[in-house]
Design a protein around this motif. Sequence first.
Motif, PDB file in Angstrom:
ATOM      1  N   MET A   1       1.300   2.475   0.993  1.00  0.00           N
ATOM      2  CA  MET A   1       0.931   3.681   0.308  1.00  0.00           C
ATOM      3  C   MET A   1       2.217   4.339  -0.200  1.00  0.00           C
ATOM      4  O   MET A   1       3.208   4.423   0.510  1.00  0.00           O
ATOM      5  N   ILE A   3       3.814   7.885  -1.972  1.00  0.00           N
ATOM      6  CA  ILE A   3       3.500   9.311  -2.029  1.00  0.00           C
ATOM      7  C   ILE A   3       4.529  10.031  -2.887  1.00  0.00           C
ATOM      8  O   ILE A   3       5.734   9.934  -2.617  1.00  0.00           O
ATOM      9  N   ASN A   8       2.358  15.946  -4.699  1.00  0.00           N
ATOM     10  CA  ASN A   8       1.254  15.669  -3.775  1.00  0.00           C
ATOM     11  C   ASN A   8       0.271  14.653  -4.360  1.00  0.00           C
ATOM     12  O   ASN A   8      -0.941  14.821  -4.278  1.00  0.00           O
ATOM     13  N   LYS A   9       0.819  13.577  -4.950  1.00  0.00           N
ATOM     14  CA  LYS A   9       0.007  12.489  -5.508  1.00  0.00           C
ATOM     15  C   LYS A   9       0.224  11.251  -4.645  1.00  0.00           C
ATOM     16  O   LYS A   9       1.319  11.021  -4.128  1.00  0.00           O
ATOM     17  N   VAL A  10      -0.826  10.428  -4.517  1.00  0.00           N
ATOM     18  CA  VAL A  10      -0.757   9.244  -3.657  1.00  0.00           C
ATOM     19  C   VAL A  10      -1.276   8.022  -4.407  1.00  0.00           C
ATOM     20  O   VAL A  10      -2.271   8.094  -5.124  1.00  0.00           O
ATOM     21  N   TRP A  11      -0.571   6.888  -4.228  1.00  0.00           N
ATOM     22  CA  TRP A  11      -1.058   5.587  -4.689  1.00  0.00           C
ATOM     23  C   TRP A  11      -1.442   4.822  -3.430  1.00  0.00           C
ATOM     24  O   TRP A  11      -0.607   4.581  -2.556  1.00  0.00           O
ATOM     25  N   HIS A  12      -2.716   4.456  -3.306  1.00  0.00           N
ATOM     26  CA  HIS A  12      -3.248   3.871  -2.068  1.00  0.00           C
ATOM     27  C   HIS A  12      -3.188   2.349  -2.050  1.00  0.00           C
ATOM     28  O   HIS A  12      -4.124   1.697  -1.609  1.00  0.00           O
ATOM     29  N   GLY A  13      -2.104   1.774  -2.506  1.00  0.00           N
ATOM     30  CA  GLY A  13      -1.959   0.324  -2.471  1.00  0.00           C
ATOM     31  C   GLY A  13      -1.092  -0.120  -1.312  1.00  0.00           C
ATOM     32  O   GLY A  13      -0.511   0.688  -0.584  1.00  0.00           O
ATOM     33  N   LYS A  14      -1.004  -1.423  -1.139  1.00  0.00           N
ATOM     34  CA  LYS A  14      -0.196  -2.016  -0.082  1.00  0.00           C
ATOM     35  C   LYS A  14       1.280  -1.942  -0.463  1.00  0.00           C
ATOM     36  O   LYS A  14       1.641  -2.144  -1.621  1.00  0.00           O
ATOM     37  N   TYR A  36       0.692  -5.369  -5.128  1.00  0.00           N
ATOM     38  CA  TYR A  36       1.275  -4.522  -4.094  1.00  0.00           C
ATOM     39  C   TYR A  36       2.603  -3.977  -4.619  1.00  0.00           C
ATOM     40  O   TYR A  36       3.133  -4.467  -5.617  1.00  0.00           O
ATOM     41  N   TRP A 114       7.103   6.401   1.160  1.00  0.00           N
ATOM     42  CA  TRP A 114       6.168   5.287   1.295  1.00  0.00           C
ATOM     43  C   TRP A 114       5.819   5.067   2.748  1.00  0.00           C
ATOM     44  O   TRP A 114       6.545   5.453   3.655  1.00  0.00           O
ATOM     45  N   GLU A 117       2.462  -0.963   5.374  1.00  0.00           N
ATOM     46  CA  GLU A 117       1.366  -1.460   6.209  1.00  0.00           C
ATOM     47  C   GLU A 117       1.924  -2.487   7.172  1.00  0.00           C
ATOM     48  O   GLU A 117       2.512  -3.475   6.765  1.00  0.00           O
TER      49      GLU A 117
END
Length: 155
Positions: A1, A3, A8-14, A36, A114, A117
């Motif tokens: 992830m 950030i 306050n924006k998020v990219w929800h990838g690996k 990713y 970041w 994972e």
Amino acid sequence: MLINETKNKVWHGKVKLADTFFKRFKGLMLTPNVNYALVFILPAETRTNASIHMFFMFQTIDVIFLNSAKEVVDFKKAKPWRVYIPRDAAKYIIEGPIGIIKALDVEIGDKISWIVENEMEKAVPSPSNVINGVSFKKINGTIGLAEPKPKLKEP
């Protein structure tokens, strides 16, 4: 992830790390489908160390250059078979699929962090009662599993 702490924006990838020479050397080269983000941790914060090449890349990617405070110093849509040097010295480089820059609304000066994972988090734990019932025996310098002795019922 990834950030963008400033917005306050998020990219929800690996997210994976390239924190060794060999991981940085390979990077995303010859990756058929970049799905990713790869965070390069560079040994020194300079423009030269942070330069990248897109040789042997199959697709355009988003690239974000960060200084040691994890602030954006430059960002690009990097196309195959080109070389890129950031405007200012960078300590970290984030490479990933097209769309990361837009999702994070990246601008110069934004602070990016970041979360990697951990592969171990995916493991399924064994029930403790299974582990407690197994014993180990050392025979001739090797360790092997031994079945537990059955409990005898007293008459």
